[in-house]
Design a protein around this motif. Structure first.
Motif, mmCIF file in Angstrom:
data_model
loop_
_atom_site.group_PDB
_atom_site.id
_atom_site.type_symbol
_atom_site.label_atom_id
_atom_site.label_comp_id
_atom_site.label_asym_id
_atom_site.label_seq_id
_atom_site.Cartn_x
_atom_site.Cartn_y
_atom_site.Cartn_z
ATOM 1 N N ASN A 22 -10.098 -0.420 2.671
ATOM 2 C CA ASN A 22 -11.192 0.582 3.215
ATOM 3 C C ASN A 22 -11.674 1.655 1.738
ATOM 4 O O ASN A 22 -12.987 1.567 1.688
ATOM 5 C CB ASN A 22 -10.471 1.531 4.171
ATOM 6 N N ARG B 261 -4.130 10.613 9.645
ATOM 7 C CA ARG B 261 -3.059 10.455 8.619
ATOM 8 C C ARG B 261 -1.916 11.739 8.754
ATOM 9 O O ARG B 261 -2.439 12.600 9.314
ATOM 10 C CB ARG B 261 -3.682 10.616 7.277
ATOM 11 N N LEU C 32 -4.954 6.101 -2.345
ATOM 12 C CA LEU C 32 -5.773 5.212 -2.058
ATOM 13 C C LEU C 32 -5.799 3.842 -2.625
ATOM 14 O O LEU C 32 -6.666 2.897 -2.695
ATOM 15 C CB LEU C 32 -7.240 5.782 -1.902
ATOM 16 N N ASP D 238 1.405 4.161 1.797
ATOM 17 C CA ASP D 238 0.741 4.635 3.087
ATOM 18 C C ASP D 238 2.092 5.516 4.011
ATOM 19 O O ASP D 238 2.985 4.550 4.343
ATOM 20 C CB ASP D 238 0.378 3.539 3.898
ATOM 21 N N GLU E 257 -9.286 7.396 10.080
ATOM 22 C CA GLU E 257 -7.923 7.014 10.340
ATOM 23 C C GLU E 257 -7.200 8.444 10.435
ATOM 24 O O GLU E 257 -7.710 9.453 9.796
ATOM 25 C CB GLU E 257 -7.196 6.666 9.144
ATOM 26 N N TYR F 81 -13.775 7.149 5.960
ATOM 27 C CA TYR F 81 -14.376 6.264 4.764
ATOM 28 C C TYR F 81 -15.980 6.277 5.026
ATOM 29 O O TYR F 81 -16.271 5.819 6.062
ATOM 30 C CB TYR F 81 -13.616 4.920 4.749
ATOM 31 N N ASN G 101 -6.273 0.506 -1.433
ATOM 32 C CA ASN G 101 -6.589 0.348 0.160
ATOM 33 C C ASN G 101 -7.902 -0.184 0.015
ATOM 34 O O ASN G 101 -8.911 -0.067 -0.493
ATOM 35 C CB ASN G 101 -6.782 1.789 0.422
ATOM 36 N N LEU H 101 0.977 -1.175 -0.118
ATOM 37 C CA LEU H 101 -0.104 -0.031 -0.016
ATOM 38 C C LEU H 101 0.784 1.127 0.133
ATOM 39 O O LEU H 101 1.992 1.304 0.328
ATOM 40 C CB LEU H 101 -0.990 -0.065 1.251
#
Length: 793
Positions: A421, A409, A416, A54, A407, A397, A419, A52
């Protein structure tokens, strides 16, 4: 029966077909019934991102491919490979999708920065060192993109037309070296070669799996598999997965006899063999060396300095404690640490030239130029998460009014893509309290693709359904369109900002990314330019950092020209006119035109040097480290001089003809007779060298190398071959081998260069051949600086 065949016999057709397609965007499928784990993989040319994107799980950002090749240092690649393997295991990754070993056929190539060199031998040597180093620690490398994916224009449909000799001697050679080095995986390309898409091309059989005896896995580039019946051909895993063309349709095609089940069995054997190698089949992955943040930073810093090429220097460098240094250029404060596209990672730490030089020199900074009007993701120190009250943002979300997850961040720009979610949500909200740190006109907005809304202090101030500017998904992900409003704000003001995104499924646009973007107040262009020139006039030394932007040099598109964007050339010329001690640092991954190069005191090429840019630059400019790089690609004076330039296929049949054959890079420059700005292999250090006493025994050459300067240094001894009056079309000269040496001031050392048999061979309809008679060996420090010669029979 072997262990692999025993396991294969336990799988029915449906189970086997599941294994030849991924189980996710960046994950190979597993099968618990035979003890086969799923195997996450990651983009990996310049760092290991993980499955991911992230920022909460950052990655070490390494120097770009051109930078690593500029070191001409196999031993350094061993250390880099260990760090890559350590990063992979830290992120539970079994394979890194790199290195990128396509060639610099044209300097306009959009991924030029990601590839190593214009020369197949240098590319092959660096690639082999990379592969061996990563795989020594139980993580698979994945050389890509097989083959002739050397430009980005229409990369999904381009048909490269090239003869067998051109393919064998140039474009296939780095892959051959990678296979000989033991590569466990190869990625095939989007493009076609000679009429057949690469995921189904006969080149996967011969020479890859036949003559070279490659027993690893061939994975498709993402979405490159085009048909179901193509599964009978050489690609072993279709990615990403599950790939619809290789699911139920492939099972049906096998049952109908359209695809032999034996072809599927062979793919599964290769996958199981791969899984054993990486520890995913009833095994335990090897544990690579442990790197601390400090040791990783030290390695990247040293590598970045060793990659920097001192192209010109009148003696101004290294700097000797100047009283005041004018640091100029937008890239000095906001440089490019890495190239755009799948090579992108999110580092947890960076140092800009402004950071690095300010720590060791009396620096005064102003940008001088604005490269573009693009906003940047809101900096972490300007925004607070309203949920936690800590620096960062809140991401929600949503499914209608239902909150699926929230979340915290720590970046203003979020990816995204992939991801879980994001795949489940219908919309997203990114919220933060913006603190204004300078008075003036601010731009506040968003970047993304889909239905977007901007809210400031509870009021909706902007809505727009934003469609992508181009068609390449990578460009949509990493360079989405921006929209904004302007506000006149005072220092200390605080604003509640919300950015909302709803994907547009009807347009085939999933949730790719979302950015809360800002543009700080800045001086008018002419006033800023004048301020920079005046600062340069009053300082002892001027350092100007120039470079490209993500809109110019990235995956997904090729460059239109080689000019620096904006008024950067004008800035350098104006600064050089008022300060004779002007040093220019070029922050680009590939060649740029430098019309001012003869008017400045020094030119330093930094490439995309990774997260430790500023610290490494400070080391080089002050002499704490020597700029160790030698050019892996030719730098032209002007684009019109470049002998091989085209990257755009024919509009009618999508063909891109490699009519220049084996004459690319410095080979084409030598054939044209035009002198570039800086030739292949060129690079200065902080000492001087003398080469003498060339001796040849068999295919081993030795050279006496003496450091005639005042400090320790490193030199790359380069060996080229030529053949007068050859019956074969040959380059004027071509690289055979190289060796690096280090020596103290006044010290004499011996460089030993092993000349591989292949460098004497040429490809014919009957295979490799050596033309009888004498070749000439040329030894020196660039393709045009070759003082020593000897004949070899």
């Amino acid at each position: 029966m072997s262990e692999i065949d025993d396991l294969l016999a336990k799988l029915d057709l449906e189970a086997k077909v599941r294994l030849v397609s991924g189980s996710g965007v960046f994950r190979f499928a597993g099968d618990a019934s035979i003890g086969l784990d799923e195997m996450p993989v990651s983009d990996g040319p310049s760092g290991v991102r993980g499955e991911l994107w992230d920022e909460r799980d950052p990655s070490v950002s390494l120097p770009s491919g051109t930078a690593l090749a500029a070191t001409w240092d196999r031993e350094l690649l061993a250390e880099i490979g260990a760090l890559i393997a350590a990063e992979a295991r830290r992120k539970n990754v079994y394979a890194v999708l790199g290195p990128t070993i396509n060639l610099h056929r044209s300097p306009l190539g959009g991924r030029h920065f990601e590839c190593f060199s214009e020369d197949p031998v240098l590319t092959g040597e660096i690639a082999a060192a990379y592969v061996s180093a990563v795989q020594a620690h139980g993580v698979s490398a994945c050389p890509k993109h097989y083959v002739a994916n050397d430009s980005e224009t229409e990369r999904f449909t381009t048909d490269v037309i090239a003869d067998d000799r051109t393919l064998r001697e140039l474009y296939l050679y780095p892959f051959e070296r990678s296979v000989r080095a033991g590569a466990w995986m190869i990625m095939d390309a989007y493009n076609s070669v000679n009429g057949t898409t690469m995921t189904e091309n006969a080149l996967l059989d011969e020479p890859l799996k036949g003559e070279w005896n490659f027993d690893g896995v061939v994975v498709s580039d993402w979405t490159a598999v085009r048909s179901t019946d193509g599964a009978a051909k050489g690609t072993d895993i279709a990615m990403p997965g599950p790939w619809e063309l290789w699911g139920a349709p492939l099972v049906e095609a096998v049952r109908k006899g359209e695809v032999p089940e034996a072809a599927i069995d062979e793919k599964v054997r290769r996958i199981l063999r791969f899984a054993i190698r990486v520890g995913a089949l009833n095994g335990t992955p090897l544990q690579p060396p442990v790197f601390t943040d400090e040791s990783a930073q030290a390695l990247v810093r040293a590598a970045a300095a060793k990659a920097m090429v001192l192209a010109a220097n009148d003696g101004t460098l290294p700097l000797d404690k100047p009283a005041r240094v004018a640091l100029l250029g937008a890239a000095a404060a906001e440089p490019r640490f890495m190239g755009g596209g799948s090579a992108t990672v999110i580092p947890g730490h960076t140092t800009s030239p402004l950071d690095g030089l300010s720590a060791v020199l009396p620096v005064e900074y102003t940008p001088g130029v604005h490269l573009n009007d693009h906003m940047i993701p809101v900096p972490l120190d300007l925004v607070t998460d309203p949920e936690t009250g800590t620096p960062g943002l809140s991401l929600r979300y949503l499914d209608g009014d239902k909150i699926l997850d929230t979340e915290h961040r720590t970046a203003g720009g979020l990816m995204l893509f992939g991801n879980p979610n994001a795949m489940a949500a219908k919309s997203f909200e990114l919220r933060g309290k913006l603190r204004v740190d300078s008075a003036g006109e601010w731009r506040i907005g968003f970047a993304g693709v889909g239905a977007l809304r901007l809210e400031i202090d509870g009021e909706t101030v902007l809505t727009d359904t934003v469609m992508p500017d181009g068609t390449d998904p990578v460009e949509m992900l990493l360079n989405p369109p921006q929209r904004f409003v302007t506000r006149e704000l005072a220092e200390g003001d605080e604003l509640e900002v919300l950015v909302e995104l709803a994907p547009v499924p009807a347009a085939g646009l999933p949730a790719l990314g979302l950015t809360f973007a800002v543009g700080r107040p800045r001086r008018a262009a002419d006033a800023e330019f004048a301020a920079a020139v005046e600062l340069a006039r009053t300082c002892e030394v001027a350092v100007v950092v120039v470079g490209t932007t993500e809109q110019i040099e990235s995956e997904g598109f090729d460059r239109k020209d080689l000019r620096l964007p904006g008024r950067q050339d004008e800035l350098v010329a104006a600064v050089a006119a008022v300060n004779p001690r002007t040093i220019v640092v070029v922050n680009s991954g590939a060649p740029v035109e430098m019309p001012w190069r003869d008017d400045v005191a020094a030119v330093l090429l930094s490439w995309f040097p990774g997260q430790e840019f500023g610290s490494a630059l400070a080391d080089v400019l002050t002499g704490a480290a020597e700029p160790g790089g030698r050019l892996p690609t030719t730098w032209p004076k002007v684009m019109a001089d470049v002998p091989v330039l085209d990257t755009a296929p024919d509009a009618t049949d999508h063909s891109l003809r490699y009519d220049e054959g084996i004459h690319i890079g410095y080979r084409a420059w030598l054939k044209s007779g035009v002198a570039p700005a800086y030739p292949f292999g060129h690079g200065l250090g902080y000492t001087n060298w003398e080469l003498s006493d060339l001796s040849v025994s068999g295919r081993t050459a030795t050279v006496t190398v003496r450091n005639t300067g005042a400090r320790r240094g490193r030199q790359v001894v380069q060996a080229y071959l030529s053949r007068e009056d050859s019956a074969v079309d040959r380059p004027v000269r071509w690289l055979s081998a190289f060796a690096a040496v280090e020596a103290d001031a006044g010290e004499t050392v011996t460089a030993t260069v092993e000349l591989p048999r292949r460098s004497f061979e040429h490809w014919t309809a009957k295979g490799w051949a050596v033309e009888p008679g004498a070749f000439t060996l040329h030894v020196g420090t660039s393709v045009v600086d070759l003082p020593l010669t000897a004949d070899i029979s």
